[in-house]
Design a protein around this motif. Sequence first.
Motif, PDB file in Angstrom:
ATOM      1  N   ALA A 105      14.081   1.919  21.887  1.00 12.61           N
ATOM      2  CA  ALA A 105      13.119   3.022  21.922  1.00 12.61           C
ATOM      3  C   ALA A 105      12.581   3.390  20.546  1.00 12.61           C
ATOM      4  CB  ALA A 105      13.763   4.245  22.575  1.00 12.61           C
ATOM      5  N   SER A 106      13.438   3.386  19.544  1.00 15.82           N
ATOM      6  CA  SER A 106      12.973   3.773  18.202  1.00 15.82           C
ATOM      7  C   SER A 106      12.003   2.750  17.626  1.00 15.82           C
ATOM      8  CB  SER A 106      14.160   3.972  17.260  1.00 15.82           C
ATOM      9  OG  SER A 106      14.892   2.774  17.074  1.00 15.82           O
ATOM     10  N   ARG A 107      12.037   1.520  18.108  1.00 13.14           N
ATOM     11  CA  ARG A 107      11.061   0.515  17.667  1.00 13.14           C
ATOM     12  C   ARG A 107       9.653   0.918  18.117  1.00 13.14           C
ATOM     13  NH1 ARG A 107      12.714  -3.897  15.583  1.00 13.14           N
ATOM     14  NH2 ARG A 107      14.952  -4.286  15.514  1.00 13.14           N
ATOM     15  N   PHE A 108       9.563   1.366  19.358  1.00 11.35           N
ATOM     16  CA  PHE A 108       8.267   1.802  19.868  1.00 11.35           C
ATOM     17  C   PHE A 108       7.820   3.075  19.158  1.00 11.35           C
ATOM     18  CE2 PHE A 108       9.974  -0.914  23.161  1.00 11.35           C
ATOM     19  CZ  PHE A 108       8.865  -1.657  23.545  1.00 11.35           C
ATOM     20  N   LEU A 109       8.771   3.921  18.816  1.00 11.60           N
ATOM     21  CA  LEU A 109       8.440   5.128  18.074  1.00 11.60           C
ATOM     22  C   LEU A 109       7.891   4.778  16.696  1.00 11.60           C
ATOM     23  CD1 LEU A 109       8.545   8.237  18.077  1.00 11.60           C
ATOM     24  CD2 LEU A 109      10.863   8.069  17.163  1.00 11.60           C
ATOM     25  N   SER A 110       8.491   3.773  16.059  1.00 11.27           N
ATOM     26  CA  SER A 110       8.020   3.331  14.747  1.00 11.27           C
ATOM     27  C   SER A 110       6.617   2.759  14.845  1.00 11.27           C
ATOM     28  CB  SER A 110       8.984   2.286  14.171  1.00 11.27           C
ATOM     29  OG  SER A 110       8.515   1.778  12.945  1.00 11.27           O
ATOM     30  N   ARG A 111       6.373   1.934  15.876  1.00 13.00           N
ATOM     31  CA  ARG A 111       5.052   1.333  16.021  1.00 13.00           C
ATOM     32  C   ARG A 111       3.996   2.394  16.334  1.00 13.00           C
ATOM     33  NH1 ARG A 111       4.251  -3.075  20.583  1.00 13.00           N
ATOM     34  NH2 ARG A 111       3.978  -1.212  21.872  1.00 13.00           N
ATOM     35  N   ALA A 112       4.408   3.440  17.048  1.00 11.47           N
ATOM     36  CA  ALA A 112       3.481   4.520  17.389  1.00 11.47           C
ATOM     37  C   ALA A 112       3.341   5.535  16.259  1.00 11.47           C
ATOM     38  CB  ALA A 112       3.946   5.223  18.654  1.00 11.47           C
ATOM     39  N   LYS A 113       3.928   5.207  15.106  1.00 13.46           N
ATOM     40  CA  LYS A 113       3.853   6.054  13.922  1.00 13.46           C
ATOM     41  C   LYS A 113       4.348   7.474  14.188  1.00 13.46           C
ATOM     42  CE  LYS A 113       0.147   3.320  11.845  1.00 13.46           C
ATOM     43  NZ  LYS A 113      -1.223   3.313  11.282  1.00 13.46           N
ATOM     44  N   ASN A 165       0.820  -1.222   0.000  1.00 13.24           N
ATOM     45  CA  ASN A 165       0.000   0.000   0.000  1.00 13.24           C
ATOM     46  C   ASN A 165       0.851   1.268   0.000  1.00 13.24           C
ATOM     47  OD1 ASN A 165       1.027   0.037   2.585  1.00 13.24           O
ATOM     48  ND2 ASN A 165      -0.954   0.196   3.628  1.00 13.24           N
ATOM     49  N   GLY A 166       2.187   1.094  -0.103  1.00  8.03           N
ATOM     50  CA  GLY A 166       3.075   2.243  -0.168  1.00  8.03           C
ATOM     51  C   GLY A 166       3.624   2.688   1.168  1.00  8.03           C
ATOM     52  N   SER A 167       3.093   2.171   2.271  1.00  6.68           N
ATOM     53  CA  SER A 167       3.605   2.542   3.587  1.00  6.68           C
ATOM     54  C   SER A 167       4.945   1.854   3.838  1.00  6.68           C
ATOM     55  CB  SER A 167       2.605   2.143   4.681  1.00  6.68           C
ATOM     56  OG  SER A 167       2.431   0.736   4.726  1.00  6.68           O
ATOM     57  N   THR A 168       5.708   2.391   4.783  1.00  7.70           N
ATOM     58  CA  THR A 168       7.020   1.834   5.089  1.00  7.70           C
ATOM     59  C   THR A 168       7.152   1.601   6.592  1.00  7.70           C
ATOM     60  OG1 THR A 168       8.111   3.981   5.406  1.00  7.70           O
ATOM     61  CG2 THR A 168       8.034   3.091   3.158  1.00  7.70           C
ATOM     62  N   GLU A 169       8.130   0.779   6.950  1.00  7.66           N
ATOM     63  CA  GLU A 169       8.394   0.504   8.360  1.00  7.66           C
ATOM     64  C   GLU A 169       9.874   0.194   8.528  1.00  7.66           C
ATOM     65  OE1 GLU A 169       5.907  -1.875  11.541  1.00  7.66           O
ATOM     66  OE2 GLU A 169       7.068  -3.290  10.333  1.00  7.66           O
ATOM     67  N   ARG A 170      10.509   0.855   9.504  1.00  9.29           N
ATOM     68  CA  ARG A 170      11.916   0.606   9.765  1.00  9.29           C
ATOM     69  C   ARG A 170      12.085  -0.739  10.452  1.00  9.29           C
ATOM     70  NH1 ARG A 170      16.640   3.123  10.007  1.00  9.29           N
ATOM     71  NH2 ARG A 170      15.809   5.207   9.589  1.00  9.29           N
ATOM     72  N   ASN A 171      12.973  -1.573   9.937  1.00  9.78           N
ATOM     73  CA  ASN A 171      13.251  -2.882  10.520  1.00  9.78           C
ATOM     74  C   ASN A 171      14.609  -2.952  11.206  1.00  9.78           C
ATOM     75  OD1 ASN A 171      10.803  -3.935   9.686  1.00  9.78           O
ATOM     76  ND2 ASN A 171      11.620  -4.775   7.775  1.00  9.78           N
ATOM     77  N   VAL A 172      15.514  -2.061  10.849  1.00 13.66           N
ATOM     78  CA  VAL A 172      16.835  -1.998  11.486  1.00 13.66           C
ATOM     79  C   VAL A 172      16.947  -0.646  12.165  1.00 13.66           C
ATOM     80  CG1 VAL A 172      19.334  -2.058  11.149  1.00 13.66           C
ATOM     81  CG2 VAL A 172      17.864  -3.566   9.805  1.00 13.66           C
ATOM     82  N   HIS A 173      17.161  -0.664  13.485  1.00  9.19           N
ATOM     83  CA  HIS A 173      17.128   0.562  14.274  1.00  9.19           C
ATOM     84  C   HIS A 173      18.468   0.927  14.886  1.00  9.19           C
ATOM     85  CE1 HIS A 173      12.628   0.991  14.480  1.00  9.19           C
ATOM     86  NE2 HIS A 173      12.737  -0.274  14.099  1.00  9.19           N
ATOM     87  N   CYS A 174      19.314  -0.045  15.124  1.00  8.51           N
ATOM     88  CA  CYS A 174      20.573   0.202  15.823  1.00  8.51           C
ATOM     89  C   CYS A 174      21.734   0.343  14.834  1.00  8.51           C
ATOM     90  CB  CYS A 174      20.876  -0.936  16.790  1.00  8.51           C
ATOM     91  SG  CYS A 174      19.686  -1.082  18.142  1.00  8.51           S
ATOM     92  N   HIS A 175      22.685   1.189  15.181  1.00 13.96           N
ATOM     93  CA  HIS A 175      23.925   1.336  14.407  1.00 13.96           C
ATOM     94  C   HIS A 175      23.675   1.741  12.954  1.00 13.96           C
ATOM     95  CE1 HIS A 175      25.911  -0.543  17.830  1.00 13.96           C
ATOM     96  NE2 HIS A 175      24.998  -1.496  17.786  1.00 13.96           N
ATOM     97  N   VAL A 176      22.528   2.345  12.687  1.00 18.94           N
ATOM     98  CA  VAL A 176      22.241   2.915  11.369  1.00 18.94           C
ATOM     99  C   VAL A 176      21.723   4.330  11.573  1.00 18.94           C
ATOM    100  CG1 VAL A 176      21.746   0.720  10.214  1.00 18.94           C
ATOM    101  CG2 VAL A 176      19.888   1.952  11.349  1.00 18.94           C
ATOM    102  N   ASN A 184       2.323  -6.132  20.886  1.00 25.94           N
ATOM    103  CA  ASN A 184       2.389  -5.221  22.027  1.00 25.94           C
ATOM    104  C   ASN A 184       3.736  -5.215  22.738  1.00 25.94           C
ATOM    105  OD1 ASN A 184      -0.312  -4.306  21.802  1.00 25.94           O
ATOM    106  ND2 ASN A 184      -1.050  -6.150  22.803  1.00 25.94           N
ATOM    107  N   HIS A 185       4.447  -6.355  22.731  1.00 27.32           N
ATOM    108  CA  HIS A 185       5.625  -6.443  23.587  1.00 27.32           C
ATOM    109  C   HIS A 185       6.913  -6.847  22.867  1.00 27.32           C
ATOM    110  CE1 HIS A 185       2.755  -5.716  26.663  1.00 27.32           C
ATOM    111  NE2 HIS A 185       2.174  -6.877  26.540  1.00 27.32           N
ATOM    112  N   TYR A 186       6.816  -7.204  21.612  1.00 26.35           N
ATOM    113  CA  TYR A 186       8.021  -7.479  20.815  1.00 26.35           C
ATOM    114  C   TYR A 186       7.926  -6.630  19.554  1.00 26.35           C
ATOM    115  CZ  TYR A 186       8.966 -11.276  24.049  1.00 26.35           C
ATOM    116  OH  TYR A 186       9.224 -11.994  25.192  1.00 26.35           O
ATOM    117  N   ALA A 187       8.005  -5.331  19.778  1.00 26.57           N
ATOM    118  CA  ALA A 187       7.748  -4.360  18.718  1.00 26.57           C
ATOM    119  C   ALA A 187       8.613  -4.607  17.486  1.00 26.57           C
ATOM    120  CB  ALA A 187       7.988  -2.938  19.247  1.00 26.57           C
ATOM    121  N   ASN A 188       7.939  -4.916  16.383  1.00 28.35           N
ATOM    122  CA  ASN A 188       8.596  -5.059  15.080  1.00 28.35           C
ATOM    123  C   ASN A 188       9.758  -6.036  15.125  1.00 28.35           C
ATOM    124  OD1 ASN A 188       8.982  -4.546  12.365  1.00 28.35           O
ATOM    125  ND2 ASN A 188      10.368  -2.830  12.732  1.00 28.35           N
TER     126      ASN A 188
END
Length: 429
Positions: free
Chosen positions: A144-152, A101-112, A281-285
């Motif tokens: 933390a950035s995983r939760f930020l991604s899930r919270a859009k 649908n064109g949406s995106t989601e970050r899968n790698v959050h650390c060291h990038v 809810n507890h293993y964000a992305n």
Amino acid sequence: RCSNSPAFSSRCTVRLEHMEAAPASASTSFSLRSVTRSLGQRLTRFFTGSAPVIEEVAGFAVQTETAGIQVRAENVAAFSFPEELLTHEPCAEAVRAVFKNGSTERNVHCHVELTAEENQNLEVMRATAVEQGTEFLPSLAAAASRFLSRAKGDPKKALEEMEATQEWRLDYFEDGPMLDTSLEEDLALGVVYFTGRDHWLRPALAVRPGRVPAAWYKDKKLAAQKMVRLLVFSMEYMMQYMLLPGRVEGGIMLVDMSGLTSSQLSGSFGALTSIISVLANHYANRIFKFYTLNLPMALSMTAQLGLRLLSERQRQKIEIVKDVRDLRQEFALHQLEEDFGGSRPKAEQFFPYPLPAGPFTAGSSEGARPDAIPAVHLALTAECLQGRPWDPALSWEENRRLKFTPAAADILKGHLADASLQALATAAA
């Protein structure tokens, strides 16, 4: 309040007035459990005369980590952490997934490198946590950035979800880590287990509800509890032994629907819904894609109804595989069992997890490498395996550098044909 003591930093203030005003729920920002645990650790430091400095991870004040699992050394699969991970560089699509649908989601959050907007929102989260006097488990602070991604991108919501997950972890592991010995009987069923890795080196978790014992279906609540325990153990195992922040930070799931009757499928929905709820809810992305395999035609309508229970983002991650041979475009053949389209005979032993060595090239028919290095997870420090956000003050090389244990040199050297791995072994020495 204890902030008047010179042995405490300003973050030691416990704002009880906020706790009293907050509703009693699992998502309460100032949960009594978290605050009591954090205060207890601070009082211990105060009365024992230990250093008053509040440790930080990723800019968040942290408390003592809660271990999720404890696994005997002989039950850690030899190739849980393949050597290929050490030199793996994820492609752009692996770092940030693009959905249909064109949406995106970050899968790698650390060291990038994160975007300016992500960094700005993380600063808001850090500032709010300081203002509230909140301390997190180090593993959650690093994520933390995983939760930020899930919270859009909503920092307030992201912080609330971090706190809710912390409360869940403190409650779920209140009696200590899950022991592999306590799950031996259920692990032996082959209902939930890791079977290999795809060509992006993401661990593949097989879920086979058709193997759930009939006795479990007699008590749907018990079935859901057992399935969730197996899932939680597997997710904790993956994060502890199978991932490398900055390279691979999550896995995929292969859900085998073969052998299920309509009544069994109906009975499985509660357990599967519980699994999805815990993951979301507890293993964000941490699970990037769900492949549904061997779905009987007679059950496809029921499955479609089940999809309606999922969020749009969850539905975007689900792919119904009509022909298991299509998975050969994602996996080396020996990384999959025959009924999943691979070349490996169906597993008969499921723990230690039946994880083969590389290569991982999609479609490869070479089979597992005979010279693969076992137990590579022992070569990296706990800090390295936890990961951290990109630090703009450091160079690219410093941000990407791995941290090795004293045992790394012996584990890596003498086995390596790859010059880059030889260099890593030398650096470790």
